[in-house]
Design an enzyme around this catalytic site. Structure first.
Site, PDB file in Angstrom:
ATOM      1  N   CYS A 230      41.307  25.897  36.571  1.00  0.00           N
ATOM      2  CA  CYS A 230      42.762  25.990  36.390  1.00  0.00           C
ATOM      3  C   CYS A 230      43.412  24.686  36.851  1.00  0.00           C
ATOM      4  O   CYS A 230      43.064  24.138  37.898  1.00  0.00           O
ATOM      5  CB  CYS A 230      43.308  27.160  37.199  1.00  0.00           C
ATOM      6  SG  CYS A 230      45.084  27.397  36.967  1.00  0.00           S
TER       7      CYS A 230
ATOM      8  N   CYS B 235      47.247  25.905  43.526  1.00  0.00           N
ATOM      9  CA  CYS B 235      47.546  26.980  44.489  1.00  0.00           C
ATOM     10  C   CYS B 235      46.530  26.942  45.641  1.00  0.00           C
ATOM     11  O   CYS B 235      45.312  27.058  45.403  1.00  0.00           O
ATOM     12  CB  CYS B 235      47.517  28.326  43.791  1.00  0.00           C
ATOM     13  SG  CYS B 235      48.479  28.323  42.257  1.00  0.00           S
TER      14      CYS B 235
ATOM     15  N   CYS C  40      43.634  29.561  46.080  1.00  0.00           N
ATOM     16  CA  CYS C  40      42.899  30.085  44.920  1.00  0.00           C
ATOM     17  C   CYS C  40      41.534  29.433  44.692  1.00  0.00           C
ATOM     18  O   CYS C  40      41.415  28.200  44.650  1.00  0.00           O
ATOM     19  CB  CYS C  40      43.756  29.936  43.664  1.00  0.00           C
ATOM     20  SG  CYS C  40      43.023  30.778  42.241  1.00  0.00           S
TER      21      CYS C  40
ATOM     22  N   CYS D  54      43.763  45.563  34.427  1.00  0.00           N
ATOM     23  CA  CYS D  54      44.534  44.325  34.599  1.00  0.00           C
ATOM     24  C   CYS D  54      43.641  43.131  34.312  1.00  0.00           C
ATOM     25  O   CYS D  54      42.625  42.933  34.990  1.00  0.00           O
ATOM     26  CB  CYS D  54      45.021  44.195  36.035  1.00  0.00           C
ATOM     27  SG  CYS D  54      45.907  45.637  36.614  1.00  0.00           S
TER      28      CYS D  54
ATOM     29  N   CYS E 242      47.694  45.663  31.831  1.00  0.00           N
ATOM     30  CA  CYS E 242      48.431  44.663  32.590  1.00  0.00           C
ATOM     31  C   CYS E 242      47.714  43.338  32.374  1.00  0.00           C
ATOM     32  O   CYS E 242      46.482  43.322  32.319  1.00  0.00           O
ATOM     33  CB  CYS E 242      48.415  45.021  34.075  1.00  0.00           C
ATOM     34  SG  CYS E 242      49.212  43.768  35.111  1.00  0.00           S
TER      35      CYS E 242
ATOM     36  N   CYS F  27      55.220  43.457  37.431  1.00  0.00           N
ATOM     37  CA  CYS F  27      54.369  43.580  38.606  1.00  0.00           C
ATOM     38  C   CYS F  27      54.504  42.261  39.352  1.00  0.00           C
ATOM     39  O   CYS F  27      54.073  41.217  38.851  1.00  0.00           O
ATOM     40  CB  CYS F  27      52.919  43.820  38.171  1.00  0.00           C
ATOM     41  SG  CYS F  27      51.745  43.787  39.538  1.00  0.00           S
TER      42      CYS F  27
ATOM     43  N   ARG G  78      51.458  48.089  46.075  1.00  0.00           N
ATOM     44  CA  ARG G  78      49.984  48.077  45.968  1.00  0.00           C
ATOM     45  C   ARG G  78      49.335  47.328  47.122  1.00  0.00           C
ATOM     46  O   ARG G  78      49.641  46.156  47.373  1.00  0.00           O
ATOM     47  CB  ARG G  78      49.537  47.455  44.638  1.00  0.00           C
ATOM     48  CG  ARG G  78      47.999  47.437  44.511  1.00  0.00           C
ATOM     49  CD  ARG G  78      47.499  47.013  43.142  1.00  0.00           C
ATOM     50  NE  ARG G  78      48.126  47.802  42.108  1.00  0.00           N
ATOM     51  CZ  ARG G  78      48.851  47.287  41.121  1.00  0.00           C
ATOM     52  NH1 ARG G  78      49.003  45.995  41.011  1.00  0.00           N
ATOM     53  NH2 ARG G  78      49.397  48.077  40.227  1.00  0.00           N
TER      54      ARG G  78
HETATM   55  N1  SAM Z   1      46.884  32.107  36.861  1.00  0.00           N
HETATM   56  C1  SAM Z   1      47.824  33.153  36.899  1.00  0.00           C
HETATM   57  C2  SAM Z   1      48.880  32.959  37.949  1.00  0.00           C
HETATM   58  O1  SAM Z   1      48.626  32.342  38.962  1.00  0.00           O
HETATM   59  O2  SAM Z   1      49.969  33.487  37.765  1.00  0.00           O
HETATM   60  C3  SAM Z   1      47.204  34.520  37.071  1.00  0.00           C
HETATM   61  C4  SAM Z   1      46.035  34.746  38.002  1.00  0.00           C
HETATM   62  S1  SAM Z   1      46.335  34.531  39.743  1.00  0.00           S
HETATM   63  C5  SAM Z   1      44.715  34.554  40.363  1.00  0.00           C
HETATM   64  C6  SAM Z   1      47.140  36.023  40.255  1.00  0.00           C
HETATM   65  C7  SAM Z   1      47.575  36.157  41.695  1.00  0.00           C
HETATM   66  O3  SAM Z   1      46.463  36.487  42.512  1.00  0.00           O
HETATM   67  C8  SAM Z   1      48.174  34.952  42.394  1.00  0.00           C
HETATM   68  O4  SAM Z   1      49.521  34.774  42.074  1.00  0.00           O
HETATM   69  C9  SAM Z   1      48.017  35.330  43.856  1.00  0.00           C
HETATM   70  O5  SAM Z   1      49.155  36.022  44.320  1.00  0.00           O
HETATM   71  C10 SAM Z   1      46.793  36.234  43.849  1.00  0.00           C
HETATM   72  N2  SAM Z   1      45.653  35.583  44.511  1.00  0.00           N
HETATM   73  C11 SAM Z   1      44.891  34.591  44.007  1.00  0.00           C
HETATM   74  N3  SAM Z   1      43.949  34.196  44.881  1.00  0.00           N
HETATM   75  C12 SAM Z   1      44.105  34.956  45.985  1.00  0.00           C
HETATM   76  C13 SAM Z   1      43.444  35.007  47.248  1.00  0.00           C
HETATM   77  N4  SAM Z   1      42.429  34.204  47.545  1.00  0.00           N
HETATM   78  N5  SAM Z   1      43.847  35.926  48.143  1.00  0.00           N
HETATM   79  C14 SAM Z   1      44.881  36.748  47.851  1.00  0.00           C
HETATM   80  N6  SAM Z   1      45.550  36.736  46.678  1.00  0.00           N
HETATM   81  C15 SAM Z   1      45.179  35.844  45.761  1.00  0.00           C
HETATM   82 FE1  SF4 Z   2      45.492  28.879  38.624  1.00  0.00          FE
HETATM   83 FE2  SF4 Z   2      44.683  30.314  40.693  1.00  0.00          FE
HETATM   84 FE3  SF4 Z   2      47.081  29.211  40.710  1.00  0.00          FE
HETATM   85 FE4  SF4 Z   2      46.594  31.278  39.041  1.00  0.00          FE
HETATM   86  S1  SF4 Z   2      46.590  31.363  41.257  1.00  0.00           S
HETATM   87  S2  SF4 Z   2      47.668  29.375  38.571  1.00  0.00           S
HETATM   88  S3  SF4 Z   2      44.433  30.871  38.568  1.00  0.00           S
HETATM   89  S4  SF4 Z   2      45.124  28.103  40.680  1.00  0.00           S
END
Ligand code: SAM
Ligand code: SF4
Ligand code: DTB
Length: 329
Positions: free
Chosen positions: A56, A60, A63, A100, A131, A191, A263
């Site tokens: 990606c 973040c 992530c 989802c 979802c 959500c 949730r």
């Molecule tokens: N890429 C898209 C986005 O960021 O909107 C969708 C997938 S992203 C993995 C969805 C959500 O998962 C993130 O916004 C975050 O809130 C949550 N998330 C991701 N990694 C996480 C982690 N290590 N621990 C807790 N929540 C996490």
């Molecule tokens: Fe990409 Fe992870 Fe951020 Fe979603 S949460 S935009 S998958 S880096």
């Protein structure tokens, strides 16, 4: 104004006042609110599948899937439809009512959106709610998803607007709000929630809940994630959140958004059964169910069923079709 009313004008002082209550008083108030809106012994269950994993472009800090962090995750292409359908069937047969699908994109291309729409149609045909979480959407893309029959779109605020820049620099808090507005205006259930335990302070947690609760309409579903610390991400090794403080956040979310499903999301694998039980007392009434979240582990389904048995909790059954289309929840 009665405590059960659905409000959109919460002040930070009021929210911090809730957090400052003695634990027992806060949980008692949250239970009262919960019981006015929901069966207190019923929990909605959703199952996650990562349909496009890794690489990606976003940064973040929490992530595993960001190309900017070296987490050792294998990059995968968009999954073929038959694999998605097989996973959804298995989830349904295990008692899950919502499927989802997540993709590691900043935003979907129109071509990829059409492929996800095929997945949405196939999962709906199994009688499950759908979802997806695909990153930022234009208004047109949100409309396209609604036409395809999508029930929910997940897009988290993640943290407070003030702390946001410490976690993510490749998009803004306002970008998140804009996508949520497109989803809402398209008529898709929203959500939206966030993550606790990223090094934010108590005020950030109150501010995040304030932002969610003061949206023009509350999200139907509010995922409260506890950071799953992934080696190789910038947030690996950060001081986690005190479990009782986490429970307080669930209780405050329940009071602020009385009619929303709250949730208990990522991080359950690191929680004791007792902590989860307190979260259900505090008003959590939904979980992610099944051994996998997107790229990290979730408790075994058998363990969750056993916990529900010990607590006298029932899994919510699939909604009748006509309810599902309009107001789900
Ligand atoms: N890429 C898209 C986005 O960021 O909107 C969708 C997938 S992203 C993995 C969805 C959500 O998962 C993130 O916004 C975050 O809130 C949550 N998330 C991701 N990694 C996480 C982690 N290590 N621990 C807790 N929540 C996490
Ligand atoms: Fe990409 Fe992870 Fe951020 Fe979603 S949460 S935009 S998958 S880096
Ligand atoms: C949400 O709030 N939590 C889910 C879902 N929405 C997409 C994702 C949790 C991801 C946890 C880390 C992982 O498994 O990669």
């Amino acid at each position: 104004m009665s405590e059960a009313a659905v409000r959109h004008d919460w002040t930070l002082e009021e929210i911090e006042g809730l957090f400052a209550l003695p634990f027992n008083d806060l949980l008692f108030r949250a239970q009262q609110v919960h019981r006015r809106h929901f069966d207190p012994n019923e929990v909605q269950v959703s199952t996650l599948l990562s349909v496009k994993t890794g690489a990606c472009p976003e940064d973040c800090g929490y992530c595993s899937q960001s190309a900017q962090h070296d987490t050792g995750l294998e990059r995968e292409r968009l999954l073929p439809l038959d694999e998605v359908v097989a996973a959804a069937k298995a989830a349904r047969d295990n008692g899950s009512t919502r499927f989802c699908m997540g993709a590691a994109w900043r935003n979907p291309t129109d071509k990829n959106l059409e492929r996800v729409i095929e997945m949405i149609r196939a999962v709906r045909d199994l009688g499950m709610e759908t979802c997806v979480t695909l990153g930022m959407l234009t208004a047109e893309q949100a409309n396209r998803l609604r036409e395809a029959g999508l029930d929910y779109y997940n897009h988290n605020l993640d943290t407070s607007p003030e702390f946001y820049g410490n976690v993510i620099t490749t998009r803004t808090f306002e970008d998140r709000l804009e996508t949520l507005q497109h989803v809402r205006e398209a008529g898709i259930n929203v959500c939206a929630g966030g993550i606790l335990g990223m090094g934010e302070g108590p005020r950030d947690r109150a501010r995040m809940l304030q932002e969610l609760a003061n949206l023009p309409e509350h999200p139907e579903s509010v995922p409260v994630n506890m950071l799953v610390q992934v080696e190789g991400t910038p947030l690996f090794g950060v001081d986690g959140i005190d479990p009782l403080e986490f429970v307080r956040n669930i209780a405050v979310a329940r009071i602020l958004m009385p009619a929303s499903h709250v949730r208990l999301s990522a991080g359950r694998n690191e929680m004791s059964d007792e902590m989860q039980a307190l979260c259900f007392v505090a008003g959590a009434n939904s979980i992610f169910y099944g051994e996998r979240l997107l790229t990290t582990d979730n408790p075994e389904a058998g363990h969750d069923r056993q916990l529900f048995d010990r607590l006298g909790i029932r899994m919510q059954a699939a909604a009748a079709d006509e309810q599902k289309v309009c107001c789900g929840g």
